[in-house]
Design a protein around this motif. Structure first.
Motif, short mmCIF file in Angstrom:
data_model
loop_
_atom_site.label_atom_id
_atom_site.label_comp_id
_atom_site.label_asym_id
_atom_site.label_seq_id
_atom_site.Cartn_x
_atom_site.Cartn_y
_atom_site.Cartn_z
N UNK A 123 -0.25 7.03 13.79
CA UNK A 123 0.01 7.34 12.39
C UNK A 123 -1.24 7.06 11.56
N UNK A 124 -2.03 8.09 11.30
CA UNK A 124 -3.22 7.94 10.44
C UNK A 124 -3.39 9.17 9.56
N UNK B 245 -5.28 8.58 19.35
CA UNK B 245 -5.08 8.51 17.91
C UNK B 245 -4.36 9.78 17.46
N UNK B 246 -3.36 9.62 16.61
CA UNK B 246 -2.69 10.78 16.03
C UNK B 246 -3.18 11.01 14.61
N UNK B 247 -3.39 12.27 14.26
CA UNK B 247 -3.70 12.66 12.90
C UNK B 247 -2.41 13.21 12.30
N UNK B 248 -1.89 12.52 11.29
CA UNK B 248 -0.56 12.85 10.75
C UNK B 248 -0.62 12.98 9.23
N UNK B 249 -1.37 13.94 8.75
CA UNK B 249 -1.51 14.11 7.30
C UNK B 249 -0.23 14.66 6.69
N UNK C 72 -2.79 4.30 8.54
CA UNK C 72 -4.11 4.10 7.93
C UNK C 72 -4.43 5.23 6.96
N UNK C 73 -4.85 4.85 5.74
CA UNK C 73 -5.29 5.80 4.72
C UNK C 73 -6.75 5.60 4.33
N UNK C 74 -7.41 4.62 4.93
CA UNK C 74 -8.78 4.32 4.54
C UNK C 74 -8.84 3.23 3.50
N UNK C 75 -10.04 3.02 2.95
CA UNK C 75 -10.27 1.98 1.95
C UNK C 75 -10.43 2.63 0.59
N UNK C 76 -9.56 2.25 -0.34
CA UNK C 76 -9.62 2.78 -1.70
C UNK C 76 -9.53 1.61 -2.68
N UNK D 88 -5.06 0.81 2.95
CA UNK D 88 -3.66 1.23 2.90
C UNK D 88 -3.33 1.99 4.17
N UNK D 89 -2.22 1.73 4.81
CA UNK D 89 -1.33 0.58 4.73
C UNK D 89 -1.88 -0.51 5.63
N UNK D 90 -2.44 -0.11 6.76
CA UNK D 90 -3.09 -1.04 7.67
C UNK D 90 -4.31 -0.38 8.27
N UNK D 91 -5.18 -1.18 8.87
CA UNK D 91 -6.40 -0.65 9.48
C UNK D 91 -6.07 0.07 10.78
#
Length: 292
Positions: free
Chosen positions: A16-17, A43-47, A258-262, A267-270
């Motif tokens: 979940x990223x 790794x999954x890309x789940x936009x 993971x949403x990155x650093x803003x 958010x939400x986790x690394x």
């Protein structure tokens, strides 16, 4: 039943990223690079409501030896709550599926305009151009703007001290500028994912704070899995949803969201903060085309 690997163990899969294709901060290839650096196998890309970031991630995965799972996270509504359905191994070139996702993004755009109008009523003037400028780049086709982008603008303009405060005061469900979005039912999202050759999974059930609703969705929508391990789940949540997975014969998945650093916050986790064993991928692949 597979369990989540400890965060400090090499290997495993973060399923979940998010990337710049929706409300993440990184390019898809950067997420894959981080997964490589953290020793992940997959790794999954789940936009949100788009698969625009998957192809770039797949190329990076081939280069780095990381399996990239093509995925999506579809926004739905049930019981008056925002419910998210993850889809794994979807056909990212399926024209019907792409058209359905495009319609969801158009609905999201209308909601964004309503949120900005509500903020204006509260004396906070933010334009969509300002929100997009905060990206530091042009918005690419099939990418979408979401509430985190608006939250970022609220922080940049001094209307909130942090992303969390921006959501709590203005954007979260029940907050001053919250606008409910017209959304499909989880059953439709699960059907769409199956139609595109994928496997539907109920995302982060603990966030909904309504296990009765979660069980209703499982029975009515028929997801093949449930996201037991998530950055916003505690040990008690994991125990409850493991039991629920067993009760309904669901695949146990997990991911960081993971949403990155803003604004200095992750958010939400690394990436890799929540991970599951590689055998989960095999379970998902074996479930392609099946109906719960």
């Amino acid at each position: 039943m597979p369990i989540r690997l400890p965060d400090d163990v090499k290997g495993g899969c973060d399923l979940h990223t998010h990337t710049q294709a929706s409300d993440g901060m990184n390019r898809p290839s950067e997420n894959v690079q981080l997964a490589f650096e953290r020793g992940l196998n997959a790794l999954a890309i789940t936009d949100h409501d788009t698969v625009a970031g998957v192809e770039e991630a797949l190329l990076a995965g081939q280069r780095l030896g990381i399996e990239v799972v093509p995925g999506v996270e579809i926004s739905t509504m049930a019981g008056g709550k925002d419910i998210h359905i993850l889809g794994y191994y979807v056909d990212i070139h399926d024209e019907v599926f792409l058209g359905r996702l495009a319609e969801l993004r158009r609905t999201r755009e209308l909601r964004n305009e309503k949120i900005l109008a509500k903020l204006k009523e509260l004396g906070i003037s933010i334009t969509m151009d300002e929100v997009i400028r905060g990206l530091g780049r042009e918005l690419a086709p099939d990418e979408s703007i979401g509430r985190p982008h608006i939250a970022d603008a609220l922080v940049r303009k001094g209307h909130a001290g942090s992303m969390r405060e921006a959501f709590d005061r203005y954007l979260a469900q029940g907050a001053a500028a919250y606008v409910p979005q017209e959304r499909i039912h989880p059953s439709a999202a699960c059907d769409w994912i199956r139609d595109a050759g994928g496997v539907p999974v109920l995302a982060h059930p603990g966030i909904y704070e309504d296990d009765e609703l979660v069980e209703t969705i499982i029975r009515e929508a028929g997801p093949r899995g449930i996201e037991v391990y998530h950055s916003d789940h505690g040990a008690d949540d994991e125990t409850r949803y493991l039991a629920m997975a067993q009760q309904y014969s669901l695949i146990v998945t997990g991911g960081s969201d993971y949403h990155g650093v803003r604004q200095g916050e992750v958010f939400h986790g690394d990436i890799g903060a929540r991970r599951v064993a590689a055998e989960v991928l095999e379970q998902l692949r074996n479930s392609q085309g099946s109906v719960q």
